[in-house]
Design a protein around this motif. Structure first.
Motif, short mmCIF file in Angstrom:
data_model
loop_
_atom_site.label_atom_id
_atom_site.label_comp_id
_atom_site.label_asym_id
_atom_site.label_seq_id
_atom_site.Cartn_x
_atom_site.Cartn_y
_atom_site.Cartn_z
N ALA A 16 0.83 -1.21 0.00
CA ALA A 16 0.00 0.00 0.00
C ALA A 16 0.86 1.25 0.00
O ALA A 16 0.59 2.22 -0.73
CB ALA A 16 -0.93 0.00 1.21
N SER A 20 1.16 3.99 -3.08
CA SER A 20 0.74 5.36 -2.77
C SER A 20 1.86 6.36 -3.06
O SER A 20 1.62 7.45 -3.61
CB SER A 20 0.32 5.46 -1.30
OG SER A 20 -0.72 4.55 -1.02
N HIS A 24 1.97 9.32 -5.91
CA HIS A 24 2.31 10.68 -5.44
C HIS A 24 3.39 11.30 -6.31
O HIS A 24 3.24 12.42 -6.81
CB HIS A 24 2.77 10.59 -3.98
CG HIS A 24 3.15 11.90 -3.37
ND1 HIS A 24 2.35 12.55 -2.45
CD2 HIS A 24 4.25 12.68 -3.53
CE1 HIS A 24 2.94 13.67 -2.08
NE2 HIS A 24 4.10 13.78 -2.72
N ASN A 108 -2.96 11.80 -3.29
CA ASN A 108 -3.19 10.96 -2.12
C ASN A 108 -4.63 11.06 -1.63
O ASN A 108 -5.24 10.06 -1.25
CB ASN A 108 -2.23 11.33 -0.99
CG ASN A 108 -0.78 10.99 -1.30
OD1 ASN A 108 0.09 11.84 -1.21
ND2 ASN A 108 -0.52 9.75 -1.67
N GLN A 111 -6.78 9.17 -4.10
CA GLN A 111 -6.62 7.73 -3.87
C GLN A 111 -7.42 7.28 -2.65
O GLN A 111 -8.10 6.24 -2.69
CB GLN A 111 -5.15 7.38 -3.65
CG GLN A 111 -4.29 7.39 -4.88
CD GLN A 111 -2.87 6.99 -4.54
OE1 GLN A 111 -2.55 5.80 -4.45
NE2 GLN A 111 -2.01 7.97 -4.34
N ALA A 112 -7.32 8.05 -1.57
CA ALA A 112 -8.05 7.69 -0.35
C ALA A 112 -9.54 7.60 -0.62
O ALA A 112 -10.22 6.67 -0.17
CB ALA A 112 -7.76 8.70 0.75
N LEU A 168 -4.57 1.27 2.30
CA LEU A 168 -4.47 2.27 1.24
C LEU A 168 -5.20 3.56 1.63
O LEU A 168 -4.72 4.66 1.35
CB LEU A 168 -5.06 1.72 -0.06
CG LEU A 168 -4.15 0.75 -0.83
CD1 LEU A 168 -4.94 -0.01 -1.89
CD2 LEU A 168 -2.99 1.50 -1.48
N ASN A 172 -2.79 6.84 2.55
CA ASN A 172 -2.95 8.00 1.67
C ASN A 172 -3.41 9.24 2.42
O ASN A 172 -2.94 10.35 2.14
CB ASN A 172 -3.91 7.67 0.52
CG ASN A 172 -3.21 7.03 -0.66
OD1 ASN A 172 -2.41 7.66 -1.34
ND2 ASN A 172 -3.47 5.76 -0.88
#
Length: 249
Positions: A16, A20, A24, A108, A111-112, A168, A172
């Motif tokens: 993860a 991430s 980034h 990030n 993604q979260a 993840l 993130n």
């Protein structure tokens, strides 16, 4: 020190983190390229391949040591090179650099949000009893170890996938908040510098060389948690509200 070592948890957490960090850094490189600076792209940094972004100390040694010992780890990748002189003249040079800097934390947060949505879908798909959905979600998000999810009896694949999604989301969010701190060499310093009044810039630039040392002290003493913790708590409170609404708990 290694009494609570969990290899499945380390593996899931490290995958993860690696993903991430790669997104980034690739986001920084892509933002720079879109703003007409091809420096990072020409060096092969506009890619999700983690090999292009790995820093031995920040991407391998420190994170794995932290995961193995339980010490709050800090992970970082090789900084993406940006040449502000090449950035588009549609913006001032420092605003252009601020936009490139903001791409990392923004990636990030995106993604979260995406992995949180996938997590909701997976929970609803694999949990047979609706009343258990919220509890499964929270356990998967906050589980200290993958093994603690086995009591849910969801099967190995679903257990590992939920654990990965939970990591993840949290990693993130943590990376976004950490990188938004206005302390060089973090992205937050570059973002803030892009919008400060000109008369403040000399003082801001003079203190930035000290910020790296202060950041290390905060991290090693655990004080960094007191800086990020309250904001992280607010974010998690928001996640909890959304989870209750979606999972009807």
């Amino acid at each position: 020190m290694f009494d609570n070592l969990s290899l499945p948890t380390i593996l899931v957490s490290y995958v993860a983190l690696l993903f991430s960090l790669s997104v980034h850094e690739a986001s920084h490189a892509t933002a720079a390229y879109l703003l007409e600076d091809d420096t990072a792209a020409s060096l092969g940094r506009m890619t999700l391949n983690p090999v292009a972004h790995i820093d031995l100390l920040g991407t391998v040694i420190f994170p794995l040591l932290g995961m193995a010992t339980g010490f709050p780890f800090i992970g970082w990748a090789k900084p993406v090179p940006v040449d502000p002189r090449k950035l588009t003249r549609k913006f001032t040079q420092r605003v252009g650099y601020a936009l490139v800097a903001s791409a990392g934390p923004a990636s990030n947060l995106i993604q979260a949000g995406v992995f949180l949505g996938v997590m909701f879908l997976v929970v609803k798909a694999v949990v047979p009893v609706p009343e258990l959905e919220y509890r499964v979600f929270v356990r998967a998000l906050l589980a200290g170890k993958v093994e603690s999810l086995q009591v849910l009896q969801l099967g190995t694949t679903a257990t590992l996938f939920l654990a990965l999604l939970g990591r993840l989301v949290l990693i993130n969010v943590g990376l976004a908040l950490f990188n938004l701190l206005p302390m060089g060499p973090l992205d937050g310093a570059g973002i803030l510098r892009g919008f400060l009044p000109w008369r403040w810039l000399p003082k801001f630039d003079r203190i930035q060389p000290w910020m790296g040392g202060i950041l290390i002290v905060l991290a090693l003493t655990g004080l960094l948690g007191y800086v990020i913790g309250p904001v992280f708590g607010l974010v998690f409170y928001g996640i909890e509200i959304v989870a209750r609404l979606i999972l009807h708990f």
